[in-house]
Design an enzyme around this catalytic site. Sequence first.
Site, short mmCIF file in Angstrom:
data_model
loop_
_atom_site.label_atom_id
_atom_site.label_comp_id
_atom_site.label_asym_id
_atom_site.label_seq_id
_atom_site.Cartn_x
_atom_site.Cartn_y
_atom_site.Cartn_z
N LYS A 101 112.04 74.05 126.71
CA LYS A 101 112.01 72.57 126.98
C LYS A 101 111.69 72.19 128.13
CE LYS A 101 111.37 68.62 124.79
NZ LYS A 101 112.09 67.62 123.63
N GLY A 162 112.51 59.02 120.02
CA GLY A 162 113.47 58.26 118.70
C GLY A 162 112.92 56.79 118.90
N GLY A 189 108.27 60.78 118.65
CA GLY A 189 107.53 59.50 117.79
C GLY A 189 107.72 59.64 116.35
N THR A 211 115.91 62.18 116.00
CA THR A 211 115.77 61.46 115.46
C THR A 211 115.50 61.23 113.88
OG1 THR A 211 115.91 60.74 117.88
CG2 THR A 211 116.30 59.50 115.94
#
Length: 259
Positions: A101, A162, A189, A211
């Site tokens: 990534k 986050g 998000g 998160t």
Amino acid sequence: MTEQDSLKIGSHVFNSRLIVGTGKYQSVEQTAAALSASGTELITVALRRVDLKDRSQGSLMSLLMSKRWTLLPNTAGCYTADEAVRTLRLARELGIADLVKLEVIGDPKTLYPDNEQTLEAAKILVKDGFTVLPYCIDDPIVCRKLEDLGCAAVMPLAAPIGSGLGIRNPHNLRIILERAQVPVIVDAGVGTASDAAIAMELGCQGILLNTAIAHAKNPVLMAEAMREGVLAGRKAFLAGRMPKRLYANASSPEAGLIE
């Protein structure tokens, strides 16, 4: 879901369409429990935030290298193409970087990606033989350029990293999905299971999150919810929703009614 509906990224094939991060948990034990509950097969780790050489029993790296999941190393914390490329080349030397990534941050407050640096790093990494999944802004033009460079997928944000704000611009995602010839994976998000379901209903091929699970009151239960949300959204997309109508439409047919 069927085997034919698997998520294909480069030469890799996954039954789960949920990719889960490994940061922000209270303990390695909680991390392991949440990952298992999510049903994920692909997990991401920030290379600059863990001790890659500490693989002692009970360490995060010992968990990540347990062969239970495919590892997706990421370049979180990198602010230039050079930093990102050097980080992933180092990970390759340690034997943990094939599918990667790419994340090159342009602003420390919003954590929005730097488009120019991301494109520059992607070009180098693809040429180096990496299978690159770039985190990017939800811009159809940037996504097209990344695909043209040879990235195996594009990973537009749904909202700032986050933030948990959910899908802020479904219109851009629809345009990206309409044009992309590689998987579109929403990255950043997502705050709860309904956000994941919405993204999947739009036609996104996968979701990457961290998160939303790690900061939930019950991370393991939220991991289960995310697993089910992704699956429900994918099924709804494949089924095809009914058309929206301005006026009511009777559920029962009127033909054959007794006067």
